[in-house]
Design a protein around this motif. Sequence first.
Motif, PDB file in Angstrom:
ATOM      1  N   ALA A   1       4.581  10.121  -6.943  1.00  0.00           N
ATOM      2  CA  ALA A   1       5.710  10.465  -7.820  1.00  0.00           C
ATOM      3  C   ALA A   1       5.240  10.714  -9.250  1.00  0.00           C
ATOM      4  O   ALA A   1       5.720  11.633  -9.927  1.00  0.00           O
ATOM      5  CB  ALA A   1       6.750   9.351  -7.790  1.00  0.00           C
ATOM      6  N   LEU A   2       4.295   9.903  -9.721  1.00  0.00           N
ATOM      7  CA  LEU A   2       3.780  10.084 -11.079  1.00  0.00           C
ATOM      8  C   LEU A   2       3.032  11.405 -11.241  1.00  0.00           C
ATOM      9  O   LEU A   2       2.937  11.946 -12.341  1.00  0.00           O
ATOM     10  CB  LEU A   2       2.845   8.916 -11.440  1.00  0.00           C
ATOM     11  N   ARG A   3       2.509  11.942 -10.141  1.00  0.00           N
ATOM     12  CA  ARG A   3       1.820  13.233 -10.181  1.00  0.00           C
ATOM     13  C   ARG A   3       2.744  14.386  -9.843  1.00  0.00           C
ATOM     14  O   ARG A   3       2.294  15.528  -9.713  1.00  0.00           O
ATOM     15  CB  ARG A   3       0.633  13.209  -9.215  1.00  0.00           C
ATOM     16  N   GLY A   4       4.044  14.083  -9.678  1.00  0.00           N
ATOM     17  CA  GLY A   4       5.017  15.128  -9.425  1.00  0.00           C
ATOM     18  C   GLY A   4       5.032  15.641  -8.001  1.00  0.00           C
ATOM     19  O   GLY A   4       5.540  16.734  -7.730  1.00  0.00           O
TER      20      GLY A   4
ATOM     21  N   GLY B   1       0.805  -1.205   0.000  1.00  0.00           N
ATOM     22  CA  GLY B   1       0.000   0.000   0.000  1.00  0.00           C
ATOM     23  C   GLY B   1       0.844   1.264   0.000  1.00  0.00           C
ATOM     24  O   GLY B   1       0.559   2.217  -0.743  1.00  0.00           O
ATOM     25  N   LEU B   2       1.890   1.269   0.818  1.00  0.00           N
ATOM     26  CA  LEU B   2       2.761   2.445   0.897  1.00  0.00           C
ATOM     27  C   LEU B   2       3.508   2.672  -0.412  1.00  0.00           C
ATOM     28  O   LEU B   2       3.624   3.810  -0.892  1.00  0.00           O
ATOM     29  CB  LEU B   2       3.751   2.270   2.049  1.00  0.00           C
TER      30      LEU B   2
ATOM     31  N   THR C   1       4.351   5.579  -5.489  1.00  0.00           N
ATOM     32  CA  THR C   1       4.402   5.595  -6.958  1.00  0.00           C
ATOM     33  C   THR C   1       3.400   6.580  -7.530  1.00  0.00           C
ATOM     34  O   THR C   1       3.714   7.356  -8.444  1.00  0.00           O
ATOM     35  CB  THR C   1       4.133   4.185  -7.513  1.00  0.00           C
ATOM     36  N   TRP C   2       2.183   6.555  -6.994  1.00  0.00           N
ATOM     37  CA  TRP C   2       1.135   7.450  -7.477  1.00  0.00           C
ATOM     38  C   TRP C   2       1.498   8.911  -7.231  1.00  0.00           C
ATOM     39  O   TRP C   2       1.277   9.781  -8.078  1.00  0.00           O
ATOM     40  CB  TRP C   2      -0.184   7.102  -6.798  1.00  0.00           C
TER      41      TRP C   2
END
Length: 443
Positions: free
Chosen positions: A321-324, A312-313, A318-319
């Motif tokens: 980081a992908l959104r900056g 979960g963490l 990842t989510w």
Amino acid sequence: MYKRFTLPQILTWGFFGIIFLGTLLLLLPIATTHGQHTDVMTALFTATSATCITGLTLVDTANHWTIFGQIILLILIEIGALGFMSFTVLLYTLTNREMKLTTRLLVKDSLNLANLADTRTVMTYVISLSLAIQVLGALLLLPVFVPKFGWLSGTYYSLCHAISSFGNAGFVFFPGDFKIFADNTYMLLVTSVLIIAGGLGFLVWRDILLYRQTHRVSLHTKIAMGTSGILIMLAFLTFFVTEWQLPLLNHQNWWHRLVDTLFLAITPRTAGFAILPYAKLSLAGIAFTMLLMFIGGTPGSTAGGIKTTTLGLLTLQTWAALRGKTDVTLGNRRFSQDNINRALMLTFISAVFLVVTTLLLSLTETVPRHFGIEYIAFEVFAAFSTAGLSLGLTPHLTTFGQILIMLVMFVGRVGVFTVMFSVLNVHNRPAAFRYPQENILIG
């Protein structure tokens, strides 16, 4: 003695001691049925599997071990499920003695507690809740076992199965195979609830039971329950699609098929009960089962694997980081970078450990003609996650293979970090200086 060893070393050697004592007891003639022989490796492997609540066995539990031997296995399962420090706290509670700071630190480490506050209260709660769930489970299983085996044997098997299910141990104590209950909806649902109860973790259950008073749940509970729920639903849909043409499920009516598929989705993460030969699954089903075993259950529970909170963490990281975004947040709370680094390190070390172990076993073990490397990898993942599922390799393991699988079971139950810090004799010392920072190209 405590001053000579680090806390991880004490926990590691404590589990070693329990396994050694269990091995000696299983070697006693009274532990083996008449006409059977138990050698040292069989006793050691079985004691390791029971203490590490895995369920992989070299011999048939119901036929090879006497009632005395089976009771030893049940005690080892209880100790492995709750952690040997739980029984230390129980002794302190019964004798009304105050726990030393070192003992409280050991309890904190063994249950992955965030702090030392109310250590004794938490442990007392853990033991009480565990016993209550297992007794309730045994009562619910009476209608299954009593008509089949009679009152005396039926009551005994109900208790054994409740302990094995809640402990996510996967041991079958009744004659025959668990596959005989493939069409028994009631049995599968009760077993599934016991598996989930043990795999969720004691701290999650405390949050759930105290919600009426506190009106809040911890971030740990939110991630654990959210990840577990998503995994069960995803596994159900995956197995429903990948095993659509499986003959063992194809002949059933829709209700039995749904319940059996749900059980297939729940048991691989840590429990190890099989309602069908896993060798009959599709390659996609086998691969997904290995993924579920690698993830495992929740920290502070009876499960193995890298744990649901780690997944979960890392998903949230990842989510973000992908959104900056720099910070990883959930529920108006920000995760520390140390927390994220620990999750990344655990996943990486576990993956490397499993790959190396699989490669080593591929050099010594015989793979049937219709299988590939998955025949060995499946067993390794099952040992690490303490799930205990098998494609059939365990009874045919070489001596080297048995030792290696025992090591994987031990690491999976005690914990990668605990064993690693024990071997490396890690002490938390602040560095005297830091080097200049520099970046490299990634991706």
